[in-house]
Design an enzyme around this catalytic site. Structure first.
Site, PDB file in Angstrom:
ATOM      1  N   ASP A  72      -6.544  13.426  -4.410  1.00  0.00           N
ATOM      2  CA  ASP A  72      -6.181  13.170  -3.020  1.00  0.00           C
ATOM      3  C   ASP A  72      -7.212  13.802  -2.077  1.00  0.00           C
ATOM      4  O   ASP A  72      -8.385  13.941  -2.426  1.00  0.00           O
ATOM      5  CB  ASP A  72      -4.755  13.684  -2.765  1.00  0.00           C
ATOM      6  CG  ASP A  72      -3.979  12.807  -1.802  1.00  0.00           C
ATOM      7  OD1 ASP A  72      -4.282  12.862  -0.593  1.00  0.00           O
ATOM      8  OD2 ASP A  72      -3.075  12.075  -2.237  1.00  0.00           O
ATOM      9  N   ASP A  73      -6.807  14.180  -0.898  1.00  0.00           N
ATOM     10  CA  ASP A  73      -7.687  14.656   0.173  1.00  0.00           C
ATOM     11  C   ASP A  73      -8.420  15.949  -0.215  1.00  0.00           C
ATOM     12  O   ASP A  73      -8.096  16.588  -1.203  1.00  0.00           O
ATOM     13  CB  ASP A  73      -6.829  14.884   1.422  1.00  0.00           C
ATOM     14  CG  ASP A  73      -7.610  14.793   2.725  1.00  0.00           C
ATOM     15  OD1 ASP A  73      -8.862  14.791   2.693  1.00  0.00           O
ATOM     16  OD2 ASP A  73      -6.956  14.715   3.782  1.00  0.00           O
ATOM     17  N   ASP A 149      -5.674   6.289   3.506  1.00  0.00           N
ATOM     18  CA  ASP A 149      -4.722   6.855   4.459  1.00  0.00           C
ATOM     19  C   ASP A 149      -4.911   6.295   5.876  1.00  0.00           C
ATOM     20  O   ASP A 149      -5.669   5.343   6.088  1.00  0.00           O
ATOM     21  CB  ASP A 149      -4.834   8.384   4.436  1.00  0.00           C
ATOM     22  CG  ASP A 149      -3.492   9.082   4.509  1.00  0.00           C
ATOM     23  OD1 ASP A 149      -2.597   8.576   5.203  1.00  0.00           O
ATOM     24  OD2 ASP A 149      -3.337  10.150   3.882  1.00  0.00           O
ATOM     25  N   ARG A 205       2.287   2.030   1.325  1.00  0.00           N
ATOM     26  CA  ARG A 205       3.360   2.930   1.733  1.00  0.00           C
ATOM     27  C   ARG A 205       4.181   2.265   2.825  1.00  0.00           C
ATOM     28  O   ARG A 205       3.654   1.552   3.672  1.00  0.00           O
ATOM     29  CB  ARG A 205       2.771   4.242   2.215  1.00  0.00           C
ATOM     30  CG  ARG A 205       2.312   5.164   1.088  1.00  0.00           C
ATOM     31  CD  ARG A 205       3.456   5.969   0.521  1.00  0.00           C
ATOM     32  NE  ARG A 205       4.095   6.699   1.598  1.00  0.00           N
ATOM     33  CZ  ARG A 205       3.579   7.798   2.141  1.00  0.00           C
ATOM     34  NH1 ARG A 205       2.442   8.307   1.678  1.00  0.00           N
ATOM     35  NH2 ARG A 205       4.204   8.395   3.130  1.00  0.00           N
ATOM     36  N   ASP A 209       5.851  10.507   4.918  1.00  0.00           N
ATOM     37  CA  ASP A 209       5.709  11.245   3.663  1.00  0.00           C
ATOM     38  C   ASP A 209       7.045  11.809   3.174  1.00  0.00           C
ATOM     39  O   ASP A 209       7.855  12.328   3.948  1.00  0.00           O
ATOM     40  CB  ASP A 209       4.734  12.409   3.841  1.00  0.00           C
ATOM     41  CG  ASP A 209       3.303  11.940   4.017  1.00  0.00           C
ATOM     42  OD1 ASP A 209       3.050  10.730   3.925  1.00  0.00           O
ATOM     43  OD2 ASP A 209       2.432  12.799   4.268  1.00  0.00           O
ATOM     44  N   GLN A 251      12.103  -8.130  -0.687  1.00  0.00           N
ATOM     45  CA  GLN A 251      11.741  -9.547  -0.644  1.00  0.00           C
ATOM     46  C   GLN A 251      10.261  -9.754  -0.326  1.00  0.00           C
ATOM     47  O   GLN A 251       9.738 -10.856  -0.512  1.00  0.00           O
ATOM     48  CB  GLN A 251      12.597 -10.247   0.408  1.00  0.00           C
ATOM     49  CG  GLN A 251      12.453  -9.682   1.803  1.00  0.00           C
ATOM     50  CD  GLN A 251      13.533 -10.163   2.750  1.00  0.00           C
ATOM     51  OE1 GLN A 251      13.757 -11.355   2.848  1.00  0.00           O
ATOM     52  NE2 GLN A 251      14.206  -9.244   3.422  1.00  0.00           N
TER      53      GLN A 251
END
EC number: 3.2.1.22
Length: 471
Positions: A72-73, A149, A205, A209, A251
């Site tokens: 990650d970061d 992100d 996403r 978070d 959906q």
């Protein structure tokens, strides 16, 4: 008009591609792996990634399908004079290619992180305006996955078309490299990502978070209930908060493009065992990515046995790729100290004609719950064969590995003689075709056309079943 254009163009592209609904051929089932952020945040290094990968392999999680190791970061130290990203030499003394080579040699896939902004969320160089050179950097370093992100985006949001164009720039750049790279959007569901995500990405996403709380509200996660279109998605969102936001979005997801409910908090914080089971089950059922957020080197035996529950993973990796639907949701008077208390019923179809169902108790006390075939097959009508058949009920948690066996695996750093499923040797699709009993749970009864499925569901817990037509 923009959304209409997207739907029209996607239909046209689908007609051309024919065999694959994925925009780049990846993500035919939800991704599985590990990401450092939930536990380690910026405390990252080459050693952390390689040691974690070794541990994932040794305790059998890689062979269960957790193959992406995602950095990650906070990995960068800046850019060169010509604009090329540079890895922090103290954290990654041998460079990113070394990490990728080690992972690839051990049959893992390597994920990295950037942001569609001037900076990443932790203040490191972002990729906005640098999409092509950064995509080439990732490809040349053997990256197989990009988490992208949404921080420091210079105000380039507020309408679906605006966000779509910003994220499409990196999508196009990744495709231009010629390397297959799974593209995972982390824009928190901003600007209705579930409508356009599958046109340019493999997952997206859909909320702020997550944090390791089952129901606890937090002002930093301001939208609640079914408020999926949040002007400010925030962070510190509870498991139930995210699940409720995801309820109407199934959906819009499917093979090649998945709603991402964020990393798994199993083994993070102080969730109860029932809460961890419910969390893992629901993420599996709605076809969210299954990305471990815990420190696998310090994993509780009970949490390991959840991550290794093949019958639940098989629901997530089912080749039909249809997220389950929430059929009903009711508030209950027995609320917790935060005023939260509800029960839900979810159901969804599986590839072989089976059905997966969940009775979810978000209340603070164990609760008798029931359902029937009309609810289970909620889209069927009188005369449908599903409603006139008898169905066998399989408990998807009944064959869970016990804590003693799990502890032995963790302490010995080896699966040993344990009968942990190996999806490397036999895929979930093939295992289901061969009726491998580890993928179907344990038969506990049956339900007839006019019958009821009755059970008692623990507080903050779940009853999770696969239904198979009786023979």
């Amino acid at each position: 008009m923009f959304l209409l254009y997207l739907f029209t163009s996607f239909a046209a592209v689908s007609g051309v591609l024919g065999s694959s609904p994925s925009y780049n051929g990846l993500g035919l089932t939800p991704q599985m792996g590990w990401d450092n952020w939930n536990t380690f945040a910026c405390d990252v290094s080459e050693q952390l990634l390689l040691d974690t990968a070794d541990r994932i392999s040794e305790i059998g999680l890689k062979d269960l399908g957790y193959t992406y190791v995602i950095l990650d970061d906070c990995w960068s130290s800046g850019r060169t004079a010509n604009g090329t990203l540079v890895a922090d030499k103290e954290k990654f003394p041998n460079g990113m290619s070394h990490v990728a080579d080690h992972l690839h040699n051990n049959n893992f896939l390597f994920g990295m992180y950037s942001s569609a902004g001037e900076y990443t969320c932790a203040g490191y160089p972002g990729s906005l305006g640098h999409e092509e050179e950064d995509a080439e950097f990732f490809a040349s370093n053997g990256v197989d996955y990009l988490k992208y992100d949404n921080c420091y985006n210079k105000g380039q949001f507020g309408a679906p078309e605006t966000s779509y164009k910003r994220y499409k720039a990196m999508s196009d750049a990744l495709n231009k490299t010629g390397r297959p790279i799974f593209y995972s959007l982390c824009n928190w569901g901003q600007d209705l990502t579930h409508y356009w995500g599958s046109d340019i990405a493999n997952s997206w996403r859909m909320s702020g978070d997550i944090y390791p709380q089952f129901t606890r509200p937090d002002s930093r996660c301001p939208c609640d209930g079914d408020q999926f279109d949040c002007a400010y998605a925030g962070f510190h969102c509870s498991i139930m908060n995210i699940l409720n936001k995801a309820a109407p979005m199934g959906q819009n997801a499917g093979i090649g493009g998945w709603n991402d409910l964020d990393n798994l908090e199993v083994g993070v914080g102080n969730l109860t065992d029932d809460e961890e089971k419910a969390h893992f089950s629901m993420w599996a059922m709605v076809k969210s990515p299954l990305v471990i957020g815990a420190d696998v080197n310090h994993l509780k035996a009970s949490s390991y046995s959840i991550y290794s529950q093949a019958s639940v993973i098989a629901i997530n990796q089912d080749p039909k790729g249809v997220p389950a639907t929430r059929v009903w949701r009711h508030q209950v008077p027995q609320t917790d100290k935060y005023g939260q208390g509800e029960i839900q019923f979810w159901s969804g179809p599986l590839d072989n004609g089976d059905q997966v169902i969940a009775l979810l108790n978000g209340g603070i006390k164990p609760r008798p719950m029931n359902t029937n075939l009309e609810e289970i097959f909620f889209d069927s009508y009188l005369g449908f064969e599903q409603l006139s058949s008898n169905w066998d009920i399989y408990d998807l948690w009944a064959n869970r590995v016990d804590n003693a066996t799990s502890a032995n695996i963790l302490n010995n750093n080896s699966v040993g003689n344990a009968t942990i499923y190996n999806a490397t040797a036999l895929s979930y699709k093939d295992g289901m075709a061969k009726n491998d009993t580890r993928l179907f749970g344990t038969k506990i009864g049956s339900i007839s056309p006019d019958g009821l499925l009755n059970t008692t569901v623990p507080a903050h817990g779940i009853a999770f079943y696969r239904l198979r037509r009786s023979t």
